[in-house]
Motif scaffolding. Structure first.
Motif, PDB file in Angstrom:
ATOM      1  N   TYR A 266       0.760  -0.996   0.056  1.00 55.48           N
ATOM      2  CA  TYR A 266      -0.006  -0.088   0.003  1.00 55.48           C
ATOM      3  C   TYR A 266       0.970   1.317  -0.301  1.00 55.48           C
ATOM      4  CZ  TYR A 266      -4.735  -1.900   0.774  1.00 55.48           C
ATOM      5  OH  TYR A 266      -5.956  -2.468   0.821  1.00 55.48           O
ATOM      6  N   TYR A 267       0.482   2.602  -0.339  1.00 52.74           N
ATOM      7  CA  TYR A 267       1.094   3.411  -0.245  1.00 52.74           C
ATOM      8  C   TYR A 267      -0.042   4.789  -0.110  1.00 52.74           C
ATOM      9  CZ  TYR A 267      -0.541   4.842  -4.986  1.00 52.74           C
ATOM     10  OH  TYR A 267      -1.294   5.148  -6.248  1.00 52.74           O
ATOM     11  N   SER A 268       0.438   5.875   0.465  1.00 56.36           N
ATOM     12  CA  SER A 268      -0.260   7.063   0.765  1.00 56.36           C
ATOM     13  C   SER A 268       0.346   8.037   0.387  1.00 56.36           C
ATOM     14  CB  SER A 268      -0.398   6.965   2.361  1.00 56.36           C
ATOM     15  OG  SER A 268      -1.015   8.223   2.969  1.00 56.36           O
TER      16      SER A 268
ATOM     17  N   THR B 198      -4.987   6.895   1.027  1.00 56.33           N
ATOM     18  CA  THR B 198      -4.207   5.799   0.701  1.00 56.33           C
ATOM     19  C   THR B 198      -4.614   4.877  -0.471  1.00 56.33           C
ATOM     20  OG1 THR B 198      -5.849   4.389   2.125  1.00 56.33           O
ATOM     21  CG2 THR B 198      -3.934   5.213   3.283  1.00 56.33           C
ATOM     22  N   ASP B 199      -3.821   4.223  -1.174  1.00 62.46           N
ATOM     23  CA  ASP B 199      -4.083   3.288  -2.250  1.00 62.46           C
ATOM     24  C   ASP B 199      -3.223   1.972  -2.255  1.00 62.46           C
ATOM     25  OD1 ASP B 199      -4.757   4.591  -5.750  1.00 62.46           O
ATOM     26  OD2 ASP B 199      -5.284   2.705  -4.597  1.00 62.46           O
ATOM     27  N   LYS B 200      -4.046   0.980  -3.132  1.00 61.55           N
ATOM     28  CA  LYS B 200      -3.460  -0.494  -3.192  1.00 61.55           C
ATOM     29  C   LYS B 200      -2.083  -0.352  -3.994  1.00 61.55           C
ATOM     30  CE  LYS B 200      -7.915  -2.612  -2.459  1.00 61.55           C
ATOM     31  NZ  LYS B 200      -8.886  -3.385  -3.219  1.00 61.55           N
TER      32      LYS B 200
ATOM     33  N   PRO C 205      -2.176  -6.004  -2.081  1.00 60.07           N
ATOM     34  CA  PRO C 205      -2.478  -5.448  -0.928  1.00 60.07           C
ATOM     35  C   PRO C 205      -3.446  -6.383  -0.220  1.00 60.07           C
ATOM     36  CG  PRO C 205      -4.011  -4.857  -3.003  1.00 60.07           C
ATOM     37  CD  PRO C 205      -2.810  -5.738  -3.724  1.00 60.07           C
TER      38      PRO C 205
ATOM     39  N   LEU D  16       0.453  -0.645   9.438  1.00 62.38           N
ATOM     40  CA  LEU D  16      -0.056  -1.859   8.439  1.00 62.38           C
ATOM     41  C   LEU D  16      -0.412  -2.830   9.334  1.00 62.38           C
ATOM     42  CD1 LEU D  16       0.193  -3.052   5.504  1.00 62.38           C
ATOM     43  CD2 LEU D  16       2.446  -4.192   6.238  1.00 62.38           C
TER      44      LEU D  16
END
Lengths: 110, 112
Positions: free
Chosen positions: A47-49, A55-57, A61, A76
């Motif tokens: 995941y990232y932000s 946030t996004d996959k 994920p 996480l």
């Protein structure tokens, strides 16, 4: 101390348990990331932000949940740990495209 | 979508040169290089942006050929401290910010 930290550094858990890995950065970087590293796969993005509350996959994920209520923290959570989630987990933050990695958390799921 | 690195592993003697390649089937906007020593976190080496620029970091340099969708990392007169796994990362969605897709890495071992 300034920088990016992860806790715990080592964790052993059992299948089915919930586990939360913590990541904290002191630079106020907008972007933060979670990777897992396994032999033969390199670094794979979970995941990232891009900012707090955004946030996004990533590539892998499934089985993971993230949140980012504050810029500096990006936890996480493995909702129900499986043996396939045994791995080394790296958190990173980014500024101007440069990613700064934390020291990693070694997770063993029995 | 994951960039392909070659070779997968290389063994050198101190003072020898090496080239690590990174290629993608997708259009590249930027290429990022990192080195990871055994048991440690990856560390940033350099970013190359569109325009075919070449960058250097001590005796490590890199090139980026956007037409060929590939980048190469050049290690000159290798030192023992160069040992580690080198990863290239390609930016998703353009630009140099945001998330990267990393290759599987090239393990470099430098022997005395």
């Amino acid at each position: 101390d300034a920088g990016i930290t992860q806790s715990p550094r080592y964790k052993i858990t059992e299948t089915g348990r919930q586990v939360t890995l913590m990541c904290h950065q002191t630079w106020s970087h907008s972007y933060m990331f979670w990777y897992r590293q396994d032999l033969g796969h390199g670094l794979r993005l979970i995941y990232y932000s891009a900012a707090a509350d955004i946030t996004d996959k990533g590539e892998v994920p499934d089985g993971y949940v993230v949140s980012r209520s504050k810029t500096e923290n990006f936890p996480l959570t493995l909702e129900s740990a499986t043996r396939s989630q045994t791995s080394v987990y790296f958190c990173a933050s980014s500024e101007w495209g440069v990613q700064y990695f934390g020291p990693g958390t070694r997770l063993l799921v029995l | 979508q994951q960039p392909v690195q070659s070779p997968q592993a290389v063994i050198l003697r101190e003072g020898e040169d090496a080239v690590i390649n990174c290629s993608s089937s997708k259009a590249l906007y930027s290429v990022h290089w990192y080195r990871q020593k055994h048991g440690e976190a990856p560390v940033f080496l350099m970013i190359l942006l569109k325009g075919g620029e070449q960058k250097g970091h001590d005796k490590i340099s890199a090139s980026f050929n956007e037409k060929k969708q590939q980048s190469s990392l050049y290690l000159t007169a290798s030192q023992l401290s160069y040992s580690g796994t080198y990863f290239c990362g390609t930016a998703v969605g353009g630009g140099s910010q945001g998330n990267l897709i990393f290759g599987k890495g090239t393990k470099l071992s430098v022997k005395p």
